[in-house]
Design a protein around this motif. Structure first.
Motif, PDB file in Angstrom:
ATOM      1  N   ALA A   1      31.652  41.611  41.147  1.00 51.00           N
ATOM      2  CA  ALA A   1      31.983  41.341  42.191  1.00 51.00           C
ATOM      3  C   ALA A   1      32.206  43.049  42.809  1.00 51.00           C
ATOM      4  O   ALA A   1      32.216  43.867  41.982  1.00 51.00           O
ATOM      5  N   MET A   2      32.571  43.017  43.953  1.00 51.56           N
ATOM      6  CA  MET A   2      32.814  44.459  44.530  1.00 51.56           C
ATOM      7  C   MET A   2      34.109  44.810  43.967  1.00 51.56           C
ATOM      8  O   MET A   2      35.157  44.036  43.660  1.00 51.56           O
ATOM      9  N   ASN A   3      34.454  46.124  43.878  1.00 53.79           N
ATOM     10  CA  ASN A   3      35.700  46.537  43.600  1.00 53.79           C
ATOM     11  C   ASN A   3      36.158  46.608  41.954  1.00 53.79           C
ATOM     12  O   ASN A   3      37.299  46.357  42.000  1.00 53.79           O
TER      13      ASN A   3
ATOM     14  N   ILE B   1      26.383  43.053  30.878  1.00 52.65           N
ATOM     15  CA  ILE B   1      27.958  43.499  30.940  1.00 52.65           C
ATOM     16  C   ILE B   1      28.443  43.089  32.281  1.00 52.65           C
ATOM     17  O   ILE B   1      28.373  43.801  33.017  1.00 52.65           O
ATOM     18  N   GLU B   2      29.431  42.290  31.784  1.00 57.23           N
ATOM     19  CA  GLU B   2      30.325  41.835  33.310  1.00 57.23           C
ATOM     20  C   GLU B   2      31.576  42.863  33.215  1.00 57.23           C
ATOM     21  O   GLU B   2      32.267  42.900  32.532  1.00 57.23           O
ATOM     22  N   LEU B   3      31.690  43.535  34.642  1.00 55.61           N
ATOM     23  CA  LEU B   3      32.816  44.006  34.864  1.00 55.61           C
ATOM     24  C   LEU B   3      33.744  43.527  35.778  1.00 55.61           C
ATOM     25  O   LEU B   3      33.231  42.827  36.758  1.00 55.61           O
ATOM     26  N   LYS B   4      34.850  43.362  35.293  1.00 56.64           N
ATOM     27  CA  LYS B   4      35.978  42.300  36.172  1.00 56.64           C
ATOM     28  C   LYS B   4      36.696  43.016  37.027  1.00 56.64           C
ATOM     29  O   LYS B   4      37.238  44.372  36.718  1.00 56.64           O
ATOM     30  N   THR B   5      36.966  42.270  38.017  1.00 59.33           N
ATOM     31  CA  THR B   5      38.055  42.603  39.040  1.00 59.33           C
ATOM     32  C   THR B   5      38.933  41.295  39.439  1.00 59.33           C
ATOM     33  O   THR B   5      38.425  40.171  38.986  1.00 59.33           O
ATOM     34  N   VAL B   6      39.654  41.419  40.269  1.00 56.89           N
ATOM     35  CA  VAL B   6      40.723  40.248  40.371  1.00 56.89           C
ATOM     36  C   VAL B   6      40.693  39.836  41.831  1.00 56.89           C
ATOM     37  O   VAL B   6      40.752  40.582  42.742  1.00 56.89           O
ATOM     38  N   CYS B   7      40.728  38.487  42.192  1.00 54.31           N
ATOM     39  CA  CYS B   7      41.009  37.776  43.224  1.00 54.31           C
ATOM     40  C   CYS B   7      42.512  38.025  43.582  1.00 54.31           C
ATOM     41  O   CYS B   7      43.378  38.417  42.938  1.00 54.31           O
ATOM     42  N   HIS B   8      43.021  37.696  44.943  1.00 53.33           N
ATOM     43  CA  HIS B   8      44.118  37.925  45.284  1.00 53.33           C
ATOM     44  C   HIS B   8      45.068  36.793  44.741  1.00 53.33           C
ATOM     45  O   HIS B   8      46.249  37.199  44.840  1.00 53.33           O
ATOM     46  N   CYS B   9      44.720  35.928  44.168  1.00 50.65           N
ATOM     47  CA  CYS B   9      45.334  35.064  43.659  1.00 50.65           C
ATOM     48  C   CYS B   9      45.814  35.307  42.066  1.00 50.65           C
ATOM     49  O   CYS B   9      46.403  34.470  41.343  1.00 50.65           O
ATOM     50  N   GLY B  10      44.998  36.401  41.618  1.00 49.42           N
ATOM     51  CA  GLY B  10      45.008  36.708  40.174  1.00 49.42           C
ATOM     52  C   GLY B  10      44.031  36.241  39.120  1.00 49.42           C
ATOM     53  O   GLY B  10      44.045  36.855  38.312  1.00 49.42           O
ATOM     54  N   SER B  11      43.237  35.539  39.752  1.00 50.14           N
ATOM     55  CA  SER B  11      42.064  35.048  38.841  1.00 50.14           C
ATOM     56  C   SER B  11      40.982  36.061  38.873  1.00 50.14           C
ATOM     57  O   SER B  11      40.983  36.798  39.706  1.00 50.14           O
TER      58      SER B  11
ATOM     59  N   HIS C   1      38.477  30.274  45.748  1.00 53.99           N
ATOM     60  CA  HIS C   1      38.690  30.857  47.101  1.00 53.99           C
ATOM     61  C   HIS C   1      37.331  31.190  47.860  1.00 53.99           C
ATOM     62  O   HIS C   1      37.245  30.808  49.154  1.00 53.99           O
ATOM     63  N   PHE C   2      36.252  31.351  47.055  1.00 55.38           N
ATOM     64  CA  PHE C   2      35.091  31.574  47.803  1.00 55.38           C
ATOM     65  C   PHE C   2      34.639  29.941  48.463  1.00 55.38           C
ATOM     66  O   PHE C   2      34.261  30.255  49.527  1.00 55.38           O
ATOM     67  N   LYS C   3      34.663  29.109  47.725  1.00 58.55           N
ATOM     68  CA  LYS C   3      34.388  27.928  48.281  1.00 58.55           C
ATOM     69  C   LYS C   3      35.186  27.310  49.488  1.00 58.55           C
ATOM     70  O   LYS C   3      34.621  26.899  50.358  1.00 58.55           O
ATOM     71  N   GLU C   4      36.514  27.646  49.198  1.00 57.67           N
ATOM     72  CA  GLU C   4      37.352  27.521  50.535  1.00 57.67           C
ATOM     73  C   GLU C   4      36.940  28.293  51.867  1.00 57.67           C
ATOM     74  O   GLU C   4      37.227  27.808  52.803  1.00 57.67           O
ATOM     75  N   ALA C   5      36.464  29.437  51.591  1.00 60.97           N
ATOM     76  CA  ALA C   5      36.272  30.300  52.693  1.00 60.97           C
ATOM     77  C   ALA C   5      34.822  29.814  53.153  1.00 60.97           C
ATOM     78  O   ALA C   5      35.072  30.130  54.417  1.00 60.97           O
ATOM     79  N   VAL C   6      34.065  29.605  52.598  1.00 57.95           N
ATOM     80  CA  VAL C   6      32.777  29.004  53.148  1.00 57.95           C
ATOM     81  C   VAL C   6      32.758  27.784  53.510  1.00 57.95           C
ATOM     82  O   VAL C   6      31.685  27.346  54.049  1.00 57.95           O
ATOM     83  N   ARG C   7      33.849  26.987  53.398  1.00 54.85           N
ATOM     84  CA  ARG C   7      33.673  25.510  53.727  1.00 54.85           C
ATOM     85  C   ARG C   7      33.686  25.327  55.379  1.00 54.85           C
ATOM     86  O   ARG C   7      34.397  26.148  55.989  1.00 54.85           O
ATOM     87  N   ASP C   8      32.717  24.449  55.938  1.00 53.32           N
ATOM     88  CA  ASP C   8      32.986  24.131  57.247  1.00 53.32           C
ATOM     89  C   ASP C   8      34.020  23.494  57.998  1.00 53.32           C
ATOM     90  O   ASP C   8      34.754  22.904  57.317  1.00 53.32           O
TER      91      ASP C   8
END
Length: 192
Positions: free
Chosen positions: A10-12, A139-149, A185-192
């Motif tokens: 993902a970004m960052n 190769i996956e480079l990892k970053t974190v969500c605001h929840c820490g996951s 959190h992606f699913k929560e954000a894009v839910r209608d």
């Protein structure tokens, strides 16, 4: 043996930083590298790969019409290339990724491609899809969500910070427009 590597996240997550460190490692040993970045990404300086931590390097530009084998041939004639490093590789076409695999297989030049896997709607970019299919090493480079996951998805936001659910796949932006989040959190954000 040369390989086609795809570093995705993902970004960052520090993709550009890792790319620039890899380029430095080759160059400090006297090896020539070809740095490529997408011409569409004009957030920083055109023709430059820049990291959020403040390091940068000049790079050749590519777009969907760039003939990468010709670029490599031209560059390789003047000085043998030891590696090709590509930033924003999600913007490559399927044909360009195939060409990169040919460069690896026939010219024995390693290719390290760095990019985002999915867009703000959870869909693969064309270049990402081809790299996931054709790369020798993922190769996956990892970053974190605001929840820490672990953040694996990207949300596009409008000027008010509200998640955008529709629009063109490509819209250049940084932290002002995009947020890396976990799948929940992606699913929560894009839910209608």
């Amino acid at each position: 043996m040369a390989k086609l590597y795809y570093y995705y996240s993902a970004m960052n997550a520090g993709k550009s930083t890792v790319l620039l460190q890899s380029a430095h490692n080759y160059q400090e040993r006297g090896m020539d590298v070809l740095l490529l970045t997408a011409s569409i990404d004009d957030r920083f300086e055109t023709g430059k790969i820049s990291s959020r931590i403040g390091i940068s390097a000049e790079a050749s530009l590519f777009d969907k019409n760039t003939n990468i084998p010709e670029l490599v041939k031209s560059r390789n004639e003047s000085n043998a290339l030891s590696c090709i490093l590509i930033d924003e590789s999600q913007f490559l076409t399927k044909e360009q990724v195939y060409d990169l695999s040919e460069i690896v297989d026939n010219l024995h030049i390693p290719v390290l491609a760095f990019g985002i896997r999915t867009d703000f709607q959870g869909e693969l970019f064309e270049g990402s899809q081809a790299l996931l299919a054709w790369s020798d090493k993922l190769i996956e480079l990892k970053t974190v969500c605001h929840c820490g996951s672990k953040a694996t998805m990207v949300i596009r936001m409008n000027e008010q910070g509200i998640p955008v659910k529709e629009g063109a796949q490509v819209e250049i932006g940084g932290n002002d427009r995009y947020l890396s989040v976990c799948r929940k959190h992606f699913k929560e954000a894009v839910r209608d």
